[in-house]
Motif scaffolding. Structure first.
Motif, PDB file in Angstrom:
ATOM      1  N   TYR A   8       0.831  -1.201   0.000  1.00 32.67           N
ATOM      2  CA  TYR A   8       0.000   0.000   0.000  1.00 32.67           C
ATOM      3  C   TYR A   8       0.866   1.252   0.000  1.00 32.67           C
ATOM      4  CZ  TYR A   8      -3.627  -3.243   1.517  1.00 32.67           C
ATOM      5  OH  TYR A   8      -4.499  -4.295   1.608  1.00 32.67           O
ATOM      6  N   LEU A  12      -3.930   4.925   0.387  1.00 33.61           N
ATOM      7  CA  LEU A  12      -4.312   3.535   0.679  1.00 33.61           C
ATOM      8  C   LEU A  12      -3.556   3.018   1.910  1.00 33.61           C
ATOM      9  CD1 LEU A  12      -4.494   2.017  -2.911  1.00 33.61           C
ATOM     10  CD2 LEU A  12      -6.352   2.931  -1.517  1.00 33.61           C
ATOM     11  N   TYR A  33      -9.257  -5.998  -4.928  1.00 35.49           N
ATOM     12  CA  TYR A  33      -9.379  -4.608  -4.472  1.00 35.49           C
ATOM     13  C   TYR A  33     -10.732  -4.370  -3.808  1.00 35.49           C
ATOM     14  CZ  TYR A  33      -9.525   0.405  -4.089  1.00 35.49           C
ATOM     15  OH  TYR A  33      -9.635   1.675  -3.578  1.00 35.49           O
ATOM     16  N   LEU A  44     -11.212   5.371  -2.734  1.00 38.30           N
ATOM     17  CA  LEU A  44     -10.916   5.522  -4.166  1.00 38.30           C
ATOM     18  C   LEU A  44     -11.565   4.413  -4.983  1.00 38.30           C
ATOM     19  CD1 LEU A  44      -7.129   6.447  -4.005  1.00 38.30           C
ATOM     20  CD2 LEU A  44      -9.009   7.926  -4.727  1.00 38.30           C
ATOM     21  N   ARG A  48      -9.850   5.106 -10.549  1.00 36.89           N
ATOM     22  CA  ARG A  48      -8.827   6.096 -10.210  1.00 36.89           C
ATOM     23  C   ARG A  48      -7.472   5.466  -9.908  1.00 36.89           C
ATOM     24  NH1 ARG A  48     -10.246  10.662  -7.109  1.00 36.89           N
ATOM     25  NH2 ARG A  48      -8.154  11.278  -7.720  1.00 36.89           N
ATOM     26  N   LEU A  49      -7.391   4.140  -9.938  1.00 35.23           N
ATOM     27  CA  LEU A  49      -6.172   3.435  -9.565  1.00 35.23           C
ATOM     28  C   LEU A  49      -5.512   2.759 -10.750  1.00 35.23           C
ATOM     29  CD1 LEU A  49      -7.570   1.572  -6.439  1.00 35.23           C
ATOM     30  CD2 LEU A  49      -6.163   3.623  -6.419  1.00 35.23           C
ATOM     31  N   ARG A  50      -4.217   2.513 -10.620  1.00 34.71           N
ATOM     32  CA  ARG A  50      -3.472   1.602 -11.500  1.00 34.71           C
ATOM     33  C   ARG A  50      -3.157   0.382 -10.648  1.00 34.71           C
ATOM     34  NH1 ARG A  50      -0.246   3.840 -15.727  1.00 34.71           N
ATOM     35  NH2 ARG A  50      -0.220   1.673 -16.400  1.00 34.71           N
ATOM     36  N   PHE A  72      -1.533  -1.551  -5.528  1.00 31.54           N
ATOM     37  CA  PHE A  72      -2.573  -0.654  -6.020  1.00 31.54           C
ATOM     38  C   PHE A  72      -2.003   0.748  -5.947  1.00 31.54           C
ATOM     39  CE2 PHE A  72      -5.010  -4.199  -4.062  1.00 31.54           C
ATOM     40  CZ  PHE A  72      -5.538  -4.700  -5.241  1.00 31.54           C
ATOM     41  N   PRO A  74      -2.474   4.629  -6.198  1.00 30.30           N
ATOM     42  CA  PRO A  74      -3.424   5.739  -6.225  1.00 30.30           C
ATOM     43  C   PRO A  74      -2.839   6.929  -6.964  1.00 30.30           C
ATOM     44  CG  PRO A  74      -2.341   5.668  -4.097  1.00 30.30           C
ATOM     45  CD  PRO A  74      -1.831   4.488  -4.886  1.00 30.30           C
TER      46      PRO A  74
END
Length: 79
Positions: A8, A12, A33, A44, A48-50, A72, A74
Motif C-alpha cells: 500500500y 491507501l 481490491y 478511491l 482512479r487506480l493503477r 494498487f 493511487p
C-alpha cells in the motif's frame, strides 16, 4: 487460493494502517481490491487506480498466482 502480498502507498496505506499485508485470494485483481476496499474503507474507486503485479502494470482481470506481489497505485500529487 493463492497467498499474495499487497503493498500500500499514499492514501491507501493511510487507510489500511499498514505498508503491506499477506492475503489469501482466489479471484482477479478487481475482486481483490473490492474485498480490501470493504475491509479497510478505501474511498478511491477502481477507475482512479493503477494496478501492478510483480513489478509490471497489469489489467484488473488478471489473476495473481501464489507468491505474487500486488500494488494498487493511487493518484499522486506533486509539488
Amino acid at each position: 487460493m493463492a497467498a499474495i502480498t499487497v503493498l500500500y502507498f499514499a492514501s491507501l496505506r493511510d487507510a489500511a494502517g499498514v505498508d503491506s499485508e499477506s492475503v489469501d485470494h482466489a479471484g482477479d485483481l478487481r475482486a481483490l481490491y473490492i474485498g480490501l476496499q470493504a475491509k479497510h474503507g478505501f474511498v478511491l474507486p477502481i477507475e482512479r487506480l493503477r494496478v501492478a503485479m510483480n513489478g509490471a502494470f497489469v489489467r484488473w482481470d488478471d489473476v495473481p498466482g501464489e507468491g505474487a506481489e500486488v500494488v494498487f497505485i493511487p493518484p499522486v500529487s506533486g509539488g
